[in-house]
Design an enzyme around this catalytic site. Structure first.
Site, mmCIF file in Angstrom:
data_model
loop_
_atom_site.group_PDB
_atom_site.id
_atom_site.type_symbol
_atom_site.label_atom_id
_atom_site.label_comp_id
_atom_site.label_asym_id
_atom_site.label_seq_id
_atom_site.Cartn_x
_atom_site.Cartn_y
_atom_site.Cartn_z
ATOM 1 C CB SER A 121 19.103 -25.108 -21.997
ATOM 2 O OG SER A 121 17.893 -24.386 -22.193
ATOM 3 C CE LYS A 149 23.692 -19.307 -24.414
ATOM 4 N NZ LYS A 149 24.074 -19.137 -25.834
#
Length: 316
Positions: free
Chosen positions: A301, A50
């Site tokens: 991720s 992110k």
């Protein structure tokens, strides 16, 4: 609807190059097929991919908007990323999180100097938009934004550069920002590669929508059942349009498969992965028949696993 382009992603790569780690591709020699490479975005400064999108989004703001401050809503990883990027730019940040967000993510967000506001699950987006209007803050959404998508797409550029003959790329899907950006980058730089989105079966709304060719709406309570707290969102109109354009297939994995993948990543790859970060490895391990053959990259991720949950899963 205007989609993000490879030029947008290349511009984002220049903005984030001094902040986002260029994570390596790690060939997994324990894999008997010897066709799995992991891209550990868990090694980013905030423990998740992110940071790429958040930094790119704040970098594109003018000085006046930065001075007023930014606001975001998130279950955790986007929260940390916006707080971190805002701290690096020296601008105030307010983050609205659901009250069930993992404590490790909430405390890390506060640690970057952000004001954290907790609200009941399902209300965090509305509260963030309300506060943005009241305080004159710029909203940095977790995925429904071209700058966010372009920033996340920089991970796809790296994959194409580091493994040009990649055959398959497995990407987690929640709101769809990462898959949108990575898919866009790969279609431009490694067009032979198949881009496969992966979701928990308990939050498989994007998979159903991709199959039907239209967006579907799953109740928040249903999506909240999955252990993968970072994959409980639904695509927006913008991200769904990207998913339709650049994601070839979708696969879902079970909760038990996610847990086993976390154990495998910890014991064999020596990587800490949160449940959301382990879904792509779960797809590779348990859904071989549904995937194309060949050199496969699984994007891990995020690694912001709740310590108690992580210990419980490892002991299982």
């Amino acid at each position: 609807m205007e989609l993000v382009t490879i030029s947008d992603i290349e511009a984002a790569a220049k903005r984030v190059q001094d902040v986002a780690v260029r994570t390596p591709l790690l060939l997994q020699t324990w894999d008997p097929r010897e066709t799995l490479w992991l891209k550990p975005e868990s090694l980013q400064p905030v423990g998740a991919f992110k940071v790429r999108g958040a930094f790119n989004a704040i970098a594109t703001l003018d000085d006046e908007r930065r001075t007023r401050g930014v606001i975001a809503y998130s279950s955790g990883n986007h929260a940390q990323a916006v707080a971190y990027a805002a701290q690096r730019y020296g601008v105030p940040a307010v983050i609205v999180v659901p009250d069930i967000a993992p404590r490790i993510k909430v405390e890390a967000t506060r640690g970057y100097g952000a004001e954290v506001i907790e609200v009941p699950i399902g209300e965090h987006e509305g509260k963030a938009r309300e506060l943005a209007a009241e305080r004159g803050l710029t909203l940095i959404p977790p995925y429904d934004d071209a700058a966010i998508i372009a920033g996340q797409g920089t991970a796809g550029l790296e994959i194409a550069e580091d493994l040009p003959d990649v055959d398959v790329v497995l990407v987690p899907v929640s709101g769809g920002g990462l898959a949108s950006g990575v898919g866009t980058a790969l279609k431009a730089r490694a067009p032979h590669a198949r881009v496969i989105g992966v979701e928990p079966a308990l939050a498989g709304d994007a998979t159903e929508g991709h199959r039907l060719g239209r967006q579907v709406d799953w109740p928040q309570a249903d999506r909240a059942r999955t252990i993968a707290d970072g994959l409980r969102a639904q695509p927006s109109d913008l991200t769904f349009a990207h998913l339709r354009a650049v994601v070839d297939e979708m696969v879902t994995v079970t909760e038990d498969e996610i847990r086993e993948a976390m154990r495998t990543l910890a014991r064999k790859a020596r990587l800490v992965a949160e449940p959301s970060g382990a879904v792509t490895t779960a797809a590779y391990l348990f859904h071989e028949a549904e995937l194309p053959a060949g050199k496969t990259v699984a994007i891990v991720s995020g690694g912001n696993a709740d310590p108690a949950l992580f210990a419980e899963i490892l002991a299982g």
